[in-house]
Design an enzyme around this catalytic site. Structure first.
Site, mmCIF file in Angstrom:
data_model
loop_
_atom_site.group_PDB
_atom_site.id
_atom_site.type_symbol
_atom_site.label_atom_id
_atom_site.label_comp_id
_atom_site.label_asym_id
_atom_site.label_seq_id
_atom_site.Cartn_x
_atom_site.Cartn_y
_atom_site.Cartn_z
ATOM 1 N N HIS A 1 2.020 1.933 -3.430
ATOM 2 C CA HIS A 1 0.968 2.578 -4.236
ATOM 3 C C HIS A 1 0.944 4.085 -3.959
ATOM 4 O O HIS A 1 0.820 4.895 -4.879
ATOM 5 C CB HIS A 1 -0.408 1.997 -3.903
ATOM 6 N N THR B 1 0.837 -1.211 0.000
ATOM 7 C CA THR B 1 0.000 0.000 0.000
ATOM 8 C C THR B 1 0.868 1.256 0.000
ATOM 9 O O THR B 1 0.566 2.238 -0.692
ATOM 10 C CB THR B 1 -0.897 0.009 1.270
#
Ligand code: NAD
Ligand code: ZN
Length: 343
Positions: free
Chosen positions: A43, A40
């Site tokens: 990202h 995450t």
């Protein structure tokens, strides 16, 4: 204090001086010791479409955290200065139907540290005392730093009974690899893990808990079943890749009445053939986060009784060299990458 911040709406992260967070009556303040980098975070680093629609600028990243308590709020009992604690990365509301019923991990209003609110890529962090898990003295700090993803692995691996069962894991990322170790300890018979990246499959083999690690570009799951003398398909599946191909493969290789725990997050909606789900009466269960705090209890017991997840950690850097940590993550070949906030 120093913190790794998403401070501009463009690719990148920046190590900045920011004010120390202020402690409230129900909080503890921790000195962060180690953090893990999650997919995450990559990202958010890359500033993809999901991050652009989710992250406010500025946000301190990081939700895989271990630290030492240095101050407790006036309303806090049972936690003390010097306690070593990991942070549960999901903040729950405490007021929705599930929270009130004691099913906090199913909170309708879950927020994530380092995503929806400031996280722990910082020298200090303030956390509600309901969001920490205290470790026994002597816990390996690198291992304690990855209790959040380890919890994803444990939550998934124990979602269905695996004792004596044949388990298929699609995706040999850090979570798939840790899940293989948990399934082994929980008594599974064959554990087959798949990936399309040979380095990841090598890391899975190094963990020592899989019967076979297969590259589905070279060998099919069907052929592997035959090699192992399996006749009816896998009893339990853990989908840990987020890949549509992997879920389709899994559904096609399950035994009648098999159970699938679905953790991998697909980037887009996709189709599958639903007929085998219906005719073979498969159960598919979505898995999010960790059970608060039953999964944490199970994690501590697993570690205490000898489960060693440390082979999944492949890189360690000082927080000052976080760019190198993100580079390692971006290759897609690494296991867990740890940032050290003490050195
Ligand atoms: P990761 O991206 O490091 O690992 C995923 C692996 O899947 C990679 O090694 C990739 O090569 C492999 N893969 C890709 N296509 C495949 C295919 N067709 N067949 C088999 N393997 C394939 O991710 P991770 O950190 O180990 O996390 C695993 C998954 O869980 C990710 O999708 C992540 O987004 C998701 N996740 C979910 C939760 C949750 O609470 N539900 C929490 C954390 C992570
Ligand atoms: Zn809630």
């Amino acid at each position: 204090m120093k913190a790794i911040v998403k401070s501009k709406a463009e690719p990148g992260l920046w190590l900045e001086d920011v004010p120390e967070p202020e402690i409230g009556i129900n909080d503890v303040k921790i000195r962060v010791l180690r953090t893990g980098i999650c997919g995450t975070d990559v990202h958010i680093y890359n500033w993809d479409a999901w991050s652009q629609s989710t992250i406010s600028i500025p946000t301190i990243l990081g939700h895989e955290i271990v630290g030492e308590i240095i101050e407790v709020g006036s309303n806090v009992n049972d936690f003390y200065e010097g306690d070593i604690v990991s942070v549960e990365g999901h903040l729950v509301c405490g007021r929705c139907r599930n929270c009130l019923a004691g099913r906090r991990y199913k909170c309708a209003n879950t927020l994530g540290f380092g995503v929806n609110t400031d996280g722990g890529f910082a020298e200090f962090m303030v956390v509600p005392y309901t969001n920490i898990w205290k470790h026994e003295k002597g816990i390996d700090l690198d291992v304690a730093a990855i209790f959040d993803p380890f919890g994803n692995a444990v939550h998934t691996a124990l979602a269905f009974e695996v004792f004596g069962e044949d388990v298929l894991i699609t995706g040999a990322g850090p979570i798939g690899i840790m899940a293989s170790a948990v399934a082994k300890k929980a008594g599974a018979r064959h554990i087959v893990i798949t990936d399309i990246n040979p380095k990841r499959l090598g890391l899975a083999e190094k963990m020592g808990s899989v019967t076979k690690a297969i590259n589905t570009k070279e060998l099919s799951i069907k052929e592997t079943q035959k090699e192992l003398g399996m006749v009816e398909g896998f009893d339990v599946g853990f989908e840990m890749s987020g890949s549509p191909v992997a879920l389709r493969d899994m559904v096609a290789n399950m035994a009648h009445g098999g159970n699938i725990a679905f953790l991998g997050i697909p980037s887009d909606p996709f189709e599958i053939d639903w007929k085998p789900v219906i005719f073979n009466m498969l159960d598919i269960k979505g898995i999010y986060g960790r059970q608060m705090y039953e999964t944490w209890y199970q994690m501590s017991v697993l570690i205490e009784t000898g489960l060693d997840i440390s082979p999944v950690i492949t890189h360690r850097f000082s927080y000052r060299d976080f760019e190198e940590g993100f580079e390692a993550m971006k290759t897609g070949d690494s296991g867990k990458v740890i940032l050290d906030w003490e050195h």
